[in-house]
Design a protein around this motif. Sequence first.
Motif, PDB file in Angstrom:
ATOM      1  N   MET A   1       0.827  -1.203   0.000  1.00 11.97           N
ATOM      2  CA  MET A   1       0.000   0.000   0.000  1.00 11.97           C
ATOM      3  C   MET A   1       0.867   1.261   0.000  1.00 11.97           C
ATOM      4  SD  MET A   1      -2.949   1.438  -0.046  1.00 11.97           S
ATOM      5  CE  MET A   1      -4.116   0.148   0.368  1.00 11.97           C
ATOM      6  N   LYS A   2       1.863   1.321   0.900  1.00 10.87           N
ATOM      7  CA  LYS A   2       2.728   2.495   0.957  1.00 10.87           C
ATOM      8  C   LYS A   2       3.500   2.689  -0.341  1.00 10.87           C
ATOM      9  CE  LYS A   2       3.635   3.357   5.841  1.00 10.87           C
ATOM     10  NZ  LYS A   2       4.689   3.516   6.878  1.00 10.87           N
ATOM     11  N   THR A   3       3.864   1.569  -0.968  1.00 13.02           N
ATOM     12  CA  THR A   3       4.595   1.651  -2.231  1.00 13.02           C
ATOM     13  C   THR A   3       3.765   2.362  -3.287  1.00 13.02           C
ATOM     14  OG1 THR A   3       5.835  -0.377  -1.778  1.00 13.02           O
ATOM     15  CG2 THR A   3       5.664   0.317  -4.075  1.00 13.02           C
ATOM     16  N   GLN A   4       2.515   1.965  -3.441  1.00 13.22           N
ATOM     17  CA  GLN A   4       1.644   2.583  -4.439  1.00 13.22           C
ATOM     18  C   GLN A   4       1.366   4.043  -4.112  1.00 13.22           C
ATOM     19  OE1 GLN A   4       0.770   1.386  -7.355  1.00 13.22           O
ATOM     20  NE2 GLN A   4       1.955  -0.459  -6.894  1.00 13.22           N
ATOM     21  N   ILE A   5       1.198   4.341  -2.831  1.00 10.01           N
ATOM     22  CA  ILE A   5       0.964   5.728  -2.421  1.00 10.01           C
ATOM     23  C   ILE A   5       2.164   6.590  -2.790  1.00 10.01           C
ATOM     24  CG2 ILE A   5       0.703   7.254  -0.426  1.00 10.01           C
ATOM     25  CD1 ILE A   5      -0.956   5.051   0.897  1.00 10.01           C
ATOM     26  N   TYR A   6       3.363   6.069  -2.530  1.00 11.20           N
ATOM     27  CA  TYR A   6       4.580   6.820  -2.840  1.00 11.20           C
ATOM     28  C   TYR A   6       4.704   7.047  -4.345  1.00 11.20           C
ATOM     29  CZ  TYR A   6       9.486   8.081  -3.215  1.00 11.20           C
ATOM     30  OH  TYR A   6      10.654   8.734  -3.508  1.00 11.20           O
ATOM     31  N   MET A   7       4.477   6.010  -5.129  1.00 11.28           N
ATOM     32  CA  MET A   7       4.625   6.125  -6.577  1.00 11.28           C
ATOM     33  C   MET A   7       3.585   7.078  -7.161  1.00 11.28           C
ATOM     34  SD  MET A   7       5.534   2.140  -7.509  1.00 11.28           S
ATOM     35  CE  MET A   7       6.036   2.429  -9.205  1.00 11.28           C
ATOM     36  N   THR A   8       2.393   7.070  -6.589  1.00 14.12           N
ATOM     37  CA  THR A   8       1.349   7.989  -7.046  1.00 14.12           C
ATOM     38  C   THR A   8       1.680   9.424  -6.661  1.00 14.12           C
ATOM     39  OG1 THR A   8      -0.331   6.258  -6.854  1.00 14.12           O
ATOM     40  CG2 THR A   8      -1.101   8.540  -6.920  1.00 14.12           C
ATOM     41  N   LYS A   9       2.194   9.608  -5.449  1.00 12.94           N
ATOM     42  CA  LYS A   9       2.506  10.950  -4.960  1.00 12.94           C
ATOM     43  C   LYS A   9       3.604  11.613  -5.783  1.00 12.94           C
ATOM     44  CE  LYS A   9       5.291  11.658  -1.529  1.00 12.94           C
ATOM     45  NZ  LYS A   9       5.962  11.736  -0.204  1.00 12.94           N
ATOM     46  N   THR A  10       4.651  10.873  -6.086  1.00 12.75           N
ATOM     47  CA  THR A  10       5.789  11.461  -6.788  1.00 12.75           C
ATOM     48  C   THR A  10       5.554  11.598  -8.293  1.00 12.75           C
ATOM     49  OG1 THR A  10       6.822   9.277  -7.049  1.00 12.75           O
ATOM     50  CG2 THR A  10       7.421  10.563  -5.096  1.00 12.75           C
ATOM     51  N   LYS A  11       4.639  10.799  -8.843  1.00 12.57           N
ATOM     52  CA  LYS A  11       4.347  10.831 -10.282  1.00 12.57           C
ATOM     53  C   LYS A  11       5.625  10.677 -11.109  1.00 12.57           C
ATOM     54  CE  LYS A  11       0.279  13.769  -9.676  1.00 12.57           C
ATOM     55  NZ  LYS A  11      -0.386  15.052 -10.025  1.00 12.57           N
ATOM     56  N   ALA A  12       6.524   9.858 -10.610  1.00 14.51           N
ATOM     57  CA  ALA A  12       7.821   9.697 -11.260  1.00 14.51           C
ATOM     58  C   ALA A  12       7.952   8.378 -12.006  1.00 14.51           C
ATOM     59  CB  ALA A  12       8.937   9.802 -10.217  1.00 14.51           C
ATOM     60  N   TYR A  13       6.886   7.568 -12.015  1.00 18.30           N
ATOM     61  CA  TYR A  13       6.987   6.223 -12.564  1.00 18.30           C
ATOM     62  C   TYR A  13       5.887   5.958 -13.591  1.00 18.30           C
ATOM     63  CZ  TYR A  13       9.665   5.923  -8.238  1.00 18.30           C
ATOM     64  OH  TYR A  13      10.553   6.167  -7.218  1.00 18.30           O
ATOM     65  N   GLN A  14       6.269   5.417 -14.736  1.00 17.88           N
ATOM     66  CA  GLN A  14       5.314   5.063 -15.785  1.00 17.88           C
ATOM     67  C   GLN A  14       5.195   3.546 -15.877  1.00 17.88           C
ATOM     68  OE1 GLN A  14       6.423   6.417 -19.686  1.00 17.88           O
ATOM     69  NE2 GLN A  14       4.648   5.514 -20.685  1.00 17.88           N
ATOM     70  N   ASP A  15       3.993   3.039 -15.699  1.00 17.81           N
ATOM     71  CA  ASP A  15       3.739   1.599 -15.758  1.00 17.81           C
ATOM     72  C   ASP A  15       3.726   1.158 -17.221  1.00 17.81           C
ATOM     73  OD1 ASP A  15       2.845  -1.007 -15.598  1.00 17.81           O
ATOM     74  OD2 ASP A  15       1.311  -0.575 -14.095  1.00 17.81           O
ATOM     75  N   LEU A  16       4.614   0.231 -17.577  1.00 18.81           N
ATOM     76  CA  LEU A  16       4.727  -0.248 -18.958  1.00 18.81           C
ATOM     77  C   LEU A  16       4.123  -1.633 -19.148  1.00 18.81           C
ATOM     78  CD1 LEU A  16       8.402   0.902 -19.632  1.00 18.81           C
ATOM     79  CD2 LEU A  16       6.297   2.106 -20.213  1.00 18.81           C
ATOM     80  N   GLY A  17       3.474  -2.139 -18.119  1.00 19.00           N
ATOM     81  CA  GLY A  17       2.845  -3.446 -18.237  1.00 19.00           C
ATOM     82  C   GLY A  17       3.828  -4.583 -18.024  1.00 19.00           C
ATOM     83  N   THR A  18       3.601  -5.691 -18.718  1.00 23.54           N
ATOM     84  CA  THR A  18       4.394  -6.902 -18.480  1.00 23.54           C
ATOM     85  C   THR A  18       5.416  -7.185 -19.578  1.00 23.54           C
ATOM     86  OG1 THR A  18       2.664  -8.229 -19.547  1.00 23.54           O
ATOM     87  CG2 THR A  18       2.539  -7.964 -17.148  1.00 23.54           C
ATOM     88  N   THR A  19       5.619  -6.239 -20.482  1.00 24.59           N
ATOM     89  CA  THR A  19       6.582  -6.432 -21.569  1.00 24.59           C
ATOM     90  C   THR A  19       7.993  -6.089 -21.107  1.00 24.59           C
ATOM     91  OG1 THR A  19       4.910  -5.890 -23.230  1.00 24.59           O
ATOM     92  CG2 THR A  19       7.213  -5.794 -23.921  1.00 24.59           C
ATOM     93  N   ASN A  20       8.888  -7.060 -21.182  1.00 26.67           N
ATOM     94  CA  ASN A  20      10.279  -6.854 -20.778  1.00 26.67           C
ATOM     95  C   ASN A  20      11.020  -6.097 -21.882  1.00 26.67           C
ATOM     96  OD1 ASN A  20      12.968  -7.021 -19.989  1.00 26.67           O
ATOM     97  ND2 ASN A  20      12.733  -9.075 -19.137  1.00 26.67           N
ATOM     98  N   LEU A  21      11.515  -4.916 -21.550  1.00 24.42           N
ATOM     99  CA  LEU A  21      12.167  -4.054 -22.535  1.00 24.42           C
ATOM    100  C   LEU A  21      13.689  -4.158 -22.489  1.00 24.42           C
ATOM    101  CD1 LEU A  21       9.935  -0.887 -22.047  1.00 24.42           C
ATOM    102  CD2 LEU A  21       9.754  -2.629 -23.822  1.00 24.42           C
TER     103      LEU A  21
END
Length: 258
Positions: A1-21
Amino acid sequence: MKTQIYMTKTKAYQDLGTTNLLESLVKRTNNFLYGLCYKKHITQKQYEKLKVNKEEVELAHLCFLPKVHKPNTPLRPIMAGLKSPTIGISKWLDGLLRPLFDRLASETTILNGVQLIKQVERWSATYLTAATSFITMDVTDLYTMISQEGRVTALKRLIEASGLKQIDGVKKAIILVLTRFIMTNNYFYLDGSYYKKIREGAMGSPLIITITNAYMYFVERPISKWANRTCSLYYRYIDDLFIMSNVHADILKGFVKF
């Protein structure tokens, strides 16, 4: 829960799904380095040192360490990227740039608690009184609150302040290009999904630590100058600031809102 809250708060992370780049990042990194070598911005030897072997790399992993010494136990993001495709560039640039920072900021930066205690003892021998104030400050989310361009600007100022036009035969402009490449190709894995860090830097990258220190060095110049004028003591360790001063407490209360 805290992880998602942090990632949402900072808006620094883009979710790319399950494709390994990973494969595309390896190819992009090697093409980028080859282009620099082809145009003679880096040497063949430097290119051979930095190019990526796809059999030896993997995307970074993001983990969060709880700051148990702080209220509500906030999280500190750590990028575990020892096998990241860009780690070679990061380590190489850090080796070039960290000595510049160490020389420039030696009077205001400490490396450990023992060094701070020695400086406190030295200052106290002359200035310590019953009215001396002890102040500590913490920079919140230091690694996610500085923009990428802010970091590049700090790095540029660091090189200029050192009076250098190139380091190890690499021009300042190319060092900045390499730095931007690292910051804009920051991919990692977390809980079954792949992400791209789209803002700021990542704690755990050698170069980002040095750049962040450089950024803070220029931010803290007014504090350092004030400390010298008032015979106060000021030191910083990454995001922790420490002050001892005999300036009246009411004045200090306004100052720490800086």
